[in-house]
Design an enzyme around this catalytic site. Structure first.
Site, PDB file in Angstrom:
ATOM      1  CE1 TYR A   1       4.657  14.871 -29.678  1.00  0.00           C
ATOM      2  CE2 TYR A   1       6.416  14.952 -28.043  1.00  0.00           C
ATOM      3  CZ  TYR A   1       5.068  14.980 -28.372  1.00  0.00           C
ATOM      4  OH  TYR A   1       4.129  15.107 -27.382  1.00  0.00           O
TER       5      TYR A   1
ATOM      6  NE  ARG B   1      -3.635  -2.375   2.476  1.00  0.00           N
ATOM      7  CZ  ARG B   1      -4.479  -2.680   3.461  1.00  0.00           C
ATOM      8  NH1 ARG B   1      -4.523  -1.900   4.541  1.00  0.00           N
ATOM      9  NH2 ARG B   1      -5.261  -3.741   3.385  1.00  0.00           N
TER      10      ARG B   1
ATOM     11  CB  CYS C   1       3.927  12.844 -18.161  1.00  0.00           C
ATOM     12  SG  CYS C   1       3.500  14.183 -19.289  1.00  0.00           S
TER      13      CYS C   1
ATOM     14  CG  HIS D   1       4.598  10.336 -27.545  1.00  0.00           C
ATOM     15  ND1 HIS D   1       3.799   9.933 -26.495  1.00  0.00           N
ATOM     16  CD2 HIS D   1       5.055  11.562 -27.209  1.00  0.00           C
ATOM     17  CE1 HIS D   1       3.766  10.885 -25.576  1.00  0.00           C
ATOM     18  NE2 HIS D   1       4.531  11.880 -25.994  1.00  0.00           N
TER      19      HIS D   1
END
Length: 259
Positions: free
Chosen positions: A207, A125, A144, A205
């Site tokens: 770019y 926890r 993020c 990703h």
């Protein structure tokens, strides 16, 4: 020398992925990336240079709940300036460290989680989350890397991180370095010999305006990973104390951040 460092291996997988139009520009996208790092060695990129000073300064600001632009700039942290300007705010707002240490203006999740695992090494926890739906509009950018969990098994600290979105070329090497330092701070406080970082990214990703830099990075040679020298704990951490021993890289590769 290594054949390829972890970033080069990751970029090599990404360059063949489909192009998707996203909020911040066209990008190659990989869904569901995961890697576990043994923190006996520090996972700094050794092909392209890791700007360690900015990593350490950002973590310092998070841990100390600094959010105003003038306050973080005093410590030399400048990587947030473009996002702050784009959001028309006076700072990063209630993101990351504010949520870690002042959730809903009353809960220090980071300290509570460390204290919990100190008292019960078997706990499942010890969790810190930065994703607070009630305050998402109070930050210059939604977080993020949104959650991390502490586990201890057989004198090893396992720091597990969930990240919803990561810029592979600029952001991911930075964030992995930051959590590796955080792991050491907690490891020191718990007086635990070993640590591992288990890192999961939902949407990774590359770019397209970083595509040429990524190809350049993939083709570079690389070195063995360095070792982190740091004896601080959470409460006395300072970025000037973060030292990488035997850190070697091939070159610095410049790329602009997508905002």
């Amino acid at each position: 020398m290594l054949k390829k460092d972890w970033l080069q291996q990751t970029l090599k997988k990404l360059i063949n992925k489909p192009i998707i139009t996203t909020r911040a520009g066209d990008a190659k996208v990989l869904i569901g990336w995961h890697k576990t790092f043994d923190l006996d060695r520090f996972p700094a990129t050794t092909s392209k240079k890791l700007v360690l000073s900015q990593v350490a300064k950002e973590l310092y600001c998070f841990i100390n709940k600094l959010e105003k632009k003038e306050d973080i700039n005093k410590h030399g942290l400048i990587i947030w300036d473009d996002n702050i300007k784009a959001a028309n705010m006076d700072g990063i707002g209630r993101v990351y460290g504010i949520q870690w240490r002042d959730w809903n203006k009353k809960i220090d999740q980071l300290r509570d989680s460390i204290n919990l695992i100190k008292s019960d090494k078997t706990t499942r926890r010890a969790i810190v989350t930065a994703w607070n739906p009630s305050e998402l509009n109070e930050g210059c950018l939604p977080p993020c890397h949104i959650l991390f969990q502490l586990n201890v098994v057989k004198n090893t600290l396992y720091l597990s991180v969930y990240q919803r979105s990561a810029d592979a070329f600029l952001g991911l090497p930075f964030d992995i370095a930051s959590y590796s330092i955080l792991a050491r701070l907690i490891q020191n406080e718990l007086n635990i010999k070993n640590a591992k970082l288990s890192y999961y990214v939902s949407n990774l990703h590359l770019y397209m305006n970083h595509f040429d830099q990524a190809k350049e990075c993939i083709d570079l040679e690389c070195h063995e990973y360095p070792k982190l020298k740091l004896n601080d704990t959470i409460d006395n951490f300072h970025y000037n104390n973060v030292i990488l021993e035997d850190y070697k890289y091939i070159k610095f590769i410049k790329a602009n951040m997508n905002v």
